[in-house]
Structures are given as structure tokens and as C-alpha cells.
Scaffold this motif. Sequence first.
Motif, short mmCIF file in Angstrom:
data_model
loop_
_atom_site.label_atom_id
_atom_site.label_comp_id
_atom_site.label_asym_id
_atom_site.label_seq_id
_atom_site.Cartn_x
_atom_site.Cartn_y
_atom_site.Cartn_z
N ARG B 72 2.94 10.52 0.55
CA ARG B 72 1.52 10.76 0.84
C ARG B 72 0.99 9.70 1.82
O ARG B 72 -0.02 9.05 1.59
CB ARG B 72 0.73 10.77 -0.46
CG ARG B 72 1.27 11.85 -1.41
CD ARG B 72 0.53 11.88 -2.71
NE ARG B 72 -0.83 12.38 -2.55
CZ ARG B 72 -1.69 12.50 -3.56
NH1 ARG B 72 -1.32 12.14 -4.77
NH2 ARG B 72 -2.90 12.95 -3.34
N GLY B 73 1.76 9.58 2.89
CA GLY B 73 1.43 8.58 3.91
C GLY B 73 0.04 8.77 4.51
O GLY B 73 -0.67 7.81 4.79
N ALA B 74 -0.35 10.03 4.68
CA ALA B 74 -1.65 10.31 5.28
C ALA B 74 -2.78 9.75 4.41
O ALA B 74 -3.74 9.17 4.93
CB ALA B 74 -1.83 11.81 5.48
N GLU B 75 -2.63 9.91 3.09
CA GLU B 75 -3.66 9.39 2.17
C GLU B 75 -3.71 7.86 2.22
O GLU B 75 -4.78 7.26 2.14
CB GLU B 75 -3.39 9.86 0.74
CG GLU B 75 -3.88 11.25 0.43
CD GLU B 75 -2.77 12.27 0.52
OE1 GLU B 75 -1.80 12.01 1.27
OE2 GLU B 75 -2.86 13.32 -0.13
N VAL B 76 -2.53 7.26 2.31
CA VAL B 76 -2.48 5.79 2.39
C VAL B 76 -3.16 5.31 3.67
O VAL B 76 -4.04 4.45 3.64
CB VAL B 76 -1.02 5.29 2.34
CG1 VAL B 76 -0.94 3.81 2.65
CG2 VAL B 76 -0.41 5.57 0.97
N ARG B 77 -2.74 5.90 4.78
CA ARG B 77 -3.28 5.46 6.08
C ARG B 77 -4.78 5.71 6.18
O ARG B 77 -5.49 4.99 6.88
CB ARG B 77 -2.52 6.13 7.22
CG ARG B 77 -1.10 5.61 7.40
CD ARG B 77 -0.45 6.17 8.64
NE ARG B 77 -0.18 7.58 8.52
CZ ARG B 77 0.92 8.11 7.98
NH1 ARG B 77 1.87 7.32 7.55
NH2 ARG B 77 1.08 9.42 7.91
N ALA B 78 -5.25 6.76 5.49
CA ALA B 78 -6.68 7.06 5.53
C ALA B 78 -7.51 5.96 4.86
O ALA B 78 -8.70 5.83 5.10
CB ALA B 78 -6.95 8.39 4.84
N ARG B 79 -6.85 5.16 4.02
CA ARG B 79 -7.57 4.13 3.27
C ARG B 79 -7.23 2.71 3.72
O ARG B 79 -7.63 1.75 3.07
CB ARG B 79 -7.25 4.29 1.78
CG ARG B 79 -7.85 5.55 1.17
CD ARG B 79 -7.17 5.93 -0.13
NE ARG B 79 -7.81 7.11 -0.71
CZ ARG B 79 -7.57 8.37 -0.33
NH1 ARG B 79 -6.71 8.61 0.65
NH2 ARG B 79 -8.20 9.38 -0.90
N CYS B 80 -6.45 2.60 4.78
CA CYS B 80 -6.01 1.27 5.20
C CYS B 80 -6.38 0.99 6.66
O CYS B 80 -6.33 1.88 7.50
CB CYS B 80 -4.49 1.14 5.07
SG CYS B 80 -3.91 1.28 3.37
N GLY B 81 -6.70 -0.25 6.92
CA GLY B 81 -6.83 -0.71 8.30
C GLY B 81 -5.62 -1.58 8.59
O GLY B 81 -5.03 -2.15 7.67
N ALA B 82 -5.25 -1.65 9.86
CA ALA B 82 -4.04 -2.42 10.15
C ALA B 82 -4.11 -3.11 11.51
O ALA B 82 -4.59 -2.53 12.49
CB ALA B 82 -2.82 -1.50 10.12
N ARG B 149 -11.13 -3.87 15.17
CA ARG B 149 -10.68 -2.48 15.04
C ARG B 149 -10.13 -2.21 13.64
O ARG B 149 -10.39 -1.17 13.05
CB ARG B 149 -9.59 -2.21 16.08
CG ARG B 149 -9.11 -0.76 16.09
CD ARG B 149 -7.74 -0.64 16.71
NE ARG B 149 -6.81 -1.49 16.01
CZ ARG B 149 -5.82 -2.17 16.59
NH1 ARG B 149 -5.66 -2.10 17.89
NH2 ARG B 149 -5.01 -2.93 15.87
N ALA B 150 -9.40 -3.17 13.09
CA ALA B 150 -8.83 -2.99 11.74
C ALA B 150 -9.92 -2.91 10.68
O ALA B 150 -9.73 -2.29 9.64
CB ALA B 150 -7.86 -4.13 11.43
N GLN B 153 -13.56 0.82 9.91
CA GLN B 153 -13.96 1.87 8.96
C GLN B 153 -14.15 1.35 7.56
O GLN B 153 -14.21 2.11 6.61
CB GLN B 153 -12.95 3.03 8.99
CG GLN B 153 -11.66 2.79 8.24
CD GLN B 153 -10.64 1.96 8.99
OE1 GLN B 153 -10.98 1.22 9.90
NE2 GLN B 153 -9.39 2.08 8.61
N ARG B 154 -14.25 0.03 7.42
CA ARG B 154 -14.39 -0.64 6.12
C ARG B 154 -13.34 -0.15 5.12
O ARG B 154 -13.68 0.41 4.06
CB ARG B 154 -15.79 -0.41 5.53
CG ARG B 154 -16.92 -0.89 6.39
CD ARG B 154 -18.24 -0.61 5.71
NE ARG B 154 -19.33 -0.59 6.66
CZ ARG B 154 -20.00 -1.66 7.06
NH1 ARG B 154 -19.70 -2.84 6.59
NH2 ARG B 154 -20.98 -1.56 7.94
N PRO B 155 -12.07 -0.34 5.44
CA PRO B 155 -11.02 0.18 4.55
C PRO B 155 -10.90 -0.68 3.30
O PRO B 155 -11.15 -1.89 3.34
CB PRO B 155 -9.75 0.05 5.41
CG PRO B 155 -10.05 -1.07 6.34
CD PRO B 155 -11.52 -1.06 6.60
#
Lengths: 249, 312
Positions: B72-82, B149-150, B153-155
Motif C-alpha cells: 500500500r505504497g500509495a497510502e504511505v506516500r500520501a501521508r509522508c513528506g520526503a 517542499r517536504a 502538505q503538513r505530513p
Amino acid sequence: MIADVWTVFWKEWKEFLLAPGSLRGNVQHQLLLIFVFAVFLPLETGRTLVNSPLALGYWASVPMMLVNSMVADAFAGERERHTLETLLSTRMPDRPILYGKVLAAVAYGWGATMVSQVFGLIVVNVVHGHGQLLLYPPSVAVAGVVLSLLIAGLAASVGSLVSLRAATVRHAVQTLSIVTLLFWLVPMLGLTLIPTVPATGALAPADVALRAADRAVALVILTAVLAAIDMGLLAAAAARFKRSRLVLD
Amino acid sequence: MSALAIRTIELTRDFGPLRALDSLDLEVPAGIVFGFLGPNGSGKTTTIRLLLGLLEPTRGRAEVLGFDPTRRGAEVRARCGALLEHSGLYERLSAADNLEFYGRAWRLKPAERKARSRELLMHFGLWDRRHEAVGTWSRGMKQKLAVARALLQRPPVIFLDEPTAGLDPVAAAALYQDLSSLAKSEGTTVFLTTHNLAEAEKLCAQVGFIRQGRLLAVGSPGDLCYRNAAGSLHAEITGRGWSEEALTNLRARPEVMAIEAQRDRLQIELHGRAELAPLVAQLVHAGVSIEEVRKGRASLEEAFLTLMEEKQ
């Protein structure tokens, strides 16, 4: 999905054409293209540009060249400039990234071709019209618009496939040059090998074949075949788009 | 959100014959700054890539905010800044356009994008130069923009791979301050790799030491310092009324390794886990008038180096 495609499209256009870091160079590049495709070639071709069905070759070749210049950079450029991994670490799904890049290249190639055609028609009318309004026959105009769109799609799909694997933009451009060369060379060689048609020049067999056949049917078949190839190539590019592979490549 | 922001179980990744990450077991509580420390090529970046679902593990699994990055990479990336190994900025675009693109990518609404971009650019001192192509900027400025940038979106989870690389000491300290307050005020989990061990010691609630893909130690910086400070603890006691008897009795204690008296000061080396309070009590009982007790311990850097040498 559409919003994401549009986001990538926006970024590609902004970066390729309108970015402050490359605006001046791009303006010069575009002006040169307009001069070549919309002034020089129509001047050289004259009325043939409008009258001959071979004009379709012009409609087809321009978008391919333009798309190649943009699509080579799509993934290879991001990889080379170390922006790809960051893009892949966002929530953006795979397909919109791919489709956004393909659409941006198609829009550029096809849009610039349309602009070139309009300018070219004006140039031909001014220089070779002699008071007469020269226009494409409706069938050629419709076929040209559709054909150039499909050729742009073909070039963008092939270019994406190449760019996905290429380590650098230079590598992508070199590969695309060979692919483009083969794209034109193979059909031309095939036509010259048809024994029943007298070869009076490299393009004569194609002209004769197009004149002899039912153009409408031939164009519909060609359109369907090109559309199928476009879809197939785009599906192949989508299948090849794997985050882990892209990061490691 | 689970109490653990990040959890890995036997997480392993091979690149051909090379094992980049070897059975990593890690638990990072939510809302802390976690420092992942190790030499170059130790597996830090591979870990971040695995946690973001950019790579698939050879073996083992991971969870980020309860989601498996592999499935569920998409869900993880949706909640993370990097902020990854490279700043990842589009150098032909302006700073404003870079943030605009990523704001759109995170589906922030136009007004929110604009306000958040302004807030971050102002905060990092980049507002006045927001319309310049990023390619013309210094490395430090680019790094600040990449951090902005990271955070855009306030991850709830942020991965930062060497965020202070290229920053001057003042900017680096300011960034660490920001990250610290971010974790405290917004409950953001910050997973960062850094070579700046002094800053990591101040900033991180927990740190992990990794070398050649293996996690060597994990815990709070203080705990790791005690555990890995070459087995010794240093103390300095200032006072009056030192007697030979008091010093002899002190030397006789099993936890005392060495004593050195200097006029009104006493330098003591103790075994790593020893308590200092009983020694002070004994001195007071012996008639020494204590004015100051200073307990020194190894820095995180010393602990890190000791651990690296031990495992070599």
C-alpha cells in the motif's frame, strides 16, 4: 486521475517551454521551428503542399520531430537531474505521471504542427496563390489533423518507453533518432520494392498507391492501425512504469 | 494513527550479491524525531526508500502509519513528506513554481497552496527570490527549499536524508529547531539521517546506529552514550576538606576506576553504569564540603565511534 494528469502536464510545459531558466532559449528554438516548418518548407514546396496527398507526409513528420525533442527528456531528464525519485515519492499514482508526460509531448508536437500548418497555408497562399485561395481538400485536412495527432501519440509513446529506460537524455535522443529513422526508412524501402509500380523517384510509388486506392478507406484503415499501435505502446509504457525499477535504473 | 509511526520486521534488501539492509527490526514511536545514523553506504537511504515503497524488500516487512509500503505504497506516500538523497528540485522552474507543482501534486486547494508556500518561503527567507530559477541558487538555498517542499502538505511523517547538507551552521541550527518544534507542536514524526551527531544528540528523542546494513544499537541519545561510552563515566567534584582517608575509601569502591585529586577538585573515572550519588554521600560523611558535582559522559559522537570500532 485527470487532476493529476493535468498537474504533470502543467509542470512539463512550464519546465520545457516557459521556465524562467530556459525561456529565452525556448523562444529562439520555437521561432526557428516556425521558420523551418511554416515558412521555408511551404515556400520550397509551393502548391504541392496543398494539392498532393503526399502532403500527409508533411503532416506526419513534423509532430514526430517535435515530440521527440520533448519526450526524450520526460524520464531520462528527470533521472539525470535527480528529480525523478522525489517525484516518485509523492502520492501521485503511476499512470497520471506517465499520461501527463505523454500528453504534454503530444500537445506540444500536435499543437505546433497545427500552428505550422496554418502559417504554412498562409505563406503558400501569399507567395503561390496568385489571387486564388488555396486550401487543403477537406479529406486531406481531416486526415492530416487526425494523422498528425496519432503520429504525435505514437512518437510520445515510443519516446516514453525509451526515456523510461535511458540513463541520460543524450542516450534517449540517440535511441529515438534511430527509431525515427527506421520508422521512415522501412516503409519507404517496402514501397520501392513493390515491383508493379514504376519507380520514378523515392516517393513516387507512395503517390501512385495513394492516388489509386480508395483514399477514404485507406485513411480509415491507417488511422485505426495507428490508434491501435498508440494504445499498445502506451500500455507497454504503463506496464514498464515500475517505481522500484525506475529508482534503481 | 498507531502509537508506532514506523515499524520494520526483519526488513532486508539485497542488490545482487550485496546485502544493503540486513534484518532491520526497528520501532519508531509517533511524534518524535528519530535519527538514523551511520557511515556512508550503511543502508540509511535504502531504508528510507523501502519505507516509502520506492523499493521492495527482499525479505521482511515494514509498516508506516499502519500501512505496508510494499502493498500500500500509495497510502504511505500520501501521508509522508520526503527530502531524499538529492534535493529533487526542478532547477529550471522558480521556487514558487516548484512549490506550486508539489502543492498541486498533494492536491492542496489553490488558496491553501498559496498561503502555505508563502508561509514556508517567508520562514526560510526565500520569499524575495521566489520568482528566480532555482538553478541559479546556492546549495544551501536549494536545500532550504527542498525542506520546505517536504513540509508543504503538513505530513504526519517526514523522511529527511541529510537535510542539513550544504547548510551553514546557523541555517542548520534553525532547521533543527524547526524540526524539533514540528514534532512537539504538530505531532509530526521526523525520520532523519545525518552525519551531524552533535545536532542529532540535541534534537532526536531516539537514535539508531546502522553499519553495513545492520542495526547496531537503538535508544535515546543519553542511553546510547551510557551504553557505548567505552565503559566509563567521568565525574568532577569540587569541594573543600579532602582527607587522605576519604580518598582511600573512595578508591576502594569497586565502581571507581581512577581518582585524581587537584587542590579543591577531584577527577573520578567510574565504570559506565555506576551511580555517582553514593560516592558523594560517602565524601560528605567523611567531612568533605561539596560545592559542585559535574557528571560528564561521552558525547553521541564518541559513543557512535566506539560502537563502530567495536563492531569492526
